[in-house]
Design a protein around this motif. Sequence first.
Motif, PDB file in Angstrom:
ATOM      1  N   LYS A 132       9.627   0.472  -9.908  1.00  0.00           N
ATOM      2  CA  LYS A 132       9.558   1.989 -10.513  1.00  0.00           C
ATOM      3  C   LYS A 132       8.727   2.424 -11.686  1.00  0.00           C
ATOM      4  N   GLU A 133       8.022   1.598 -12.220  1.00  0.00           N
ATOM      5  CA  GLU A 133       6.983   1.633 -12.927  1.00  0.00           C
ATOM      6  C   GLU A 133       5.879   2.109 -11.755  1.00  0.00           C
ATOM      7  N   ALA A 134       6.293   1.323 -10.620  1.00  0.00           N
ATOM      8  CA  ALA A 134       4.408   1.817 -10.293  1.00  0.00           C
ATOM      9  C   ALA A 134       5.099   2.791  -9.714  1.00  0.00           C
ATOM     10  N   GLU A 135       6.325   3.220  -8.371  1.00  0.00           N
ATOM     11  CA  GLU A 135       6.776   4.458  -7.935  1.00  0.00           C
ATOM     12  C   GLU A 135       6.289   5.816  -8.815  1.00  0.00           C
ATOM     13  N   GLU A 136       6.560   5.152 -10.139  1.00  0.00           N
ATOM     14  CA  GLU A 136       6.459   6.876 -10.800  1.00  0.00           C
ATOM     15  C   GLU A 136       4.932   7.233 -10.865  1.00  0.00           C
ATOM     16  N   LEU A 137       4.270   5.761 -10.085  1.00  0.00           N
ATOM     17  CA  LEU A 137       3.068   6.587 -10.982  1.00  0.00           C
ATOM     18  C   LEU A 137       2.481   6.944  -8.558  1.00  0.00           C
ATOM     19  N   GLY A 138       3.454   6.571  -8.106  1.00  0.00           N
ATOM     20  CA  GLY A 138       3.454   7.048  -6.774  1.00  0.00           C
ATOM     21  C   GLY A 138       2.661   6.098  -6.244  1.00  0.00           C
ATOM     22  N   GLU A 139       2.659   4.519  -6.328  1.00  0.00           N
ATOM     23  CA  GLU A 139       2.391   3.224  -6.072  1.00  0.00           C
ATOM     24  C   GLU A 139       3.887   2.477  -4.900  1.00  0.00           C
ATOM     25  N   SER A 140       3.682   2.041  -4.659  1.00  0.00           N
ATOM     26  CA  SER A 140       4.860   0.935  -3.467  1.00  0.00           C
ATOM     27  C   SER A 140       4.304   0.013  -3.980  1.00  0.00           C
ATOM     28  N   CYS A 141       5.501  -0.967  -4.672  1.00  0.00           N
ATOM     29  CA  CYS A 141       5.490  -2.232  -5.083  1.00  0.00           C
ATOM     30  C   CYS A 141       6.380  -3.024  -4.332  1.00  0.00           C
ATOM     31  N   PHE A 142       5.743  -4.601  -3.554  1.00  0.00           N
ATOM     32  CA  PHE A 142       6.741  -5.731  -2.604  1.00  0.00           C
ATOM     33  C   PHE A 142       6.688  -7.002  -2.828  1.00  0.00           C
ATOM     34  N   LEU A 143       7.640  -7.281  -2.841  1.00  0.00           N
ATOM     35  CA  LEU A 143       7.252  -8.717  -2.913  1.00  0.00           C
ATOM     36  C   LEU A 143       6.800  -9.291  -1.299  1.00  0.00           C
ATOM     37  N   TRP A 144       6.347 -10.455  -1.145  1.00  0.00           N
ATOM     38  CA  TRP A 144       5.431 -10.893  -0.098  1.00  0.00           C
ATOM     39  C   TRP A 144       6.504 -11.089   1.039  1.00  0.00           C
ATOM     40  N   GLU A 145       7.150 -11.215   1.193  1.00  0.00           N
ATOM     41  CA  GLU A 145       8.035 -11.502   2.267  1.00  0.00           C
ATOM     42  C   GLU A 145       8.937  -9.989   2.860  1.00  0.00           C
ATOM     43  N   GLU A 146       9.006  -9.488   1.692  1.00  0.00           N
ATOM     44  CA  GLU A 146       9.288  -7.389   2.055  1.00  0.00           C
ATOM     45  C   GLU A 146       8.122  -7.299   2.619  1.00  0.00           C
ATOM     46  N   PHE A 147       6.907  -7.677   1.833  1.00  0.00           N
ATOM     47  CA  PHE A 147       5.708  -6.843   3.360  1.00  0.00           C
ATOM     48  C   PHE A 147       5.453  -7.860   4.403  1.00  0.00           C
ATOM     49  N   LEU A 148       6.239  -8.865   4.315  1.00  0.00           N
ATOM     50  CA  LEU A 148       5.762  -9.794   5.701  1.00  0.00           C
ATOM     51  C   LEU A 148       6.426  -9.057   6.611  1.00  0.00           C
ATOM     52  N   GLN A 149       7.559  -8.177   6.348  1.00  0.00           N
ATOM     53  CA  GLN A 149       8.247  -7.987   7.323  1.00  0.00           C
ATOM     54  C   GLN A 149       8.000  -6.410   7.763  1.00  0.00           C
ATOM     55  N   LEU A 150       6.521  -5.971   7.201  1.00  0.00           N
ATOM     56  CA  LEU A 150       6.716  -4.841   8.051  1.00  0.00           C
ATOM     57  C   LEU A 150       5.871  -4.682   8.592  1.00  0.00           C
ATOM     58  N   GLY A 151       5.172  -5.936   9.012  1.00  0.00           N
ATOM     59  CA  GLY A 151       4.205  -6.430  10.443  1.00  0.00           C
ATOM     60  C   GLY A 151       5.215  -7.388  11.705  1.00  0.00           C
ATOM     61  N   ASN A 152       3.505  -7.536  12.532  1.00  0.00           N
ATOM     62  CA  ASN A 152       4.469  -8.632  13.925  1.00  0.00           C
ATOM     63  C   ASN A 152       3.861  -9.342  13.863  1.00  0.00           C
TER      64      ASN A 152
END
Length: 200
Positions: A132-152
Amino acid sequence: MMAETLFSLALTIKRNPSGQMLGQRQVNEKKAGPYVWTTYQEVYDAAIHVGSAIRSHGVNPACDSHAITYVPLYDTLVASANAVEFIINRAEVSIAFVQENKIPAIISILPNCSMHLKIIVSFTNVSATQKKEAEELGESCFLWEEFLQLGNSDSELRPKQRTAVCTIMYTSGTTGEPKGVIVTNAALMSEELSIDVYFS
């Protein structure tokens, strides 16, 4: 990956794809258990996957496997918020991969780094409050596993130029602002090939 480039990793995979490359001991009740190993093939696949995930956020090309410059932020630097802030802004770092205990330090400097730093990826955990803190500053915060799901794993690897910058290694900044040392692809490959000749 710095200690072993995708080039040498690919050669090792041809020889021994199921060989043990990275080991981590599992800790239960403060006692270290046996090592759990990741194979050379699994590490290679993860490198390709995370590069694809980075490119999905507009960083193009991305990661060592995808021909982007990466900049290490060491633990000794994270102790100095000013040094980290300086490096992120000077090197125009857009994605930071961090350990869980370093997230508060990175979030604390976000207001001064928001022009470049847009994404934080935690290797283990990230709390709802931190997201939430990151989002309020306009940033995104991911877990490693979440971030990997964005790739192929099918993304096309970009060709690398010998003179292109592979990484920028910064000094600690104990005698002033941190100084960046540029390492080209050619320099890194020269080191890798020298080691290969020495140990073959």
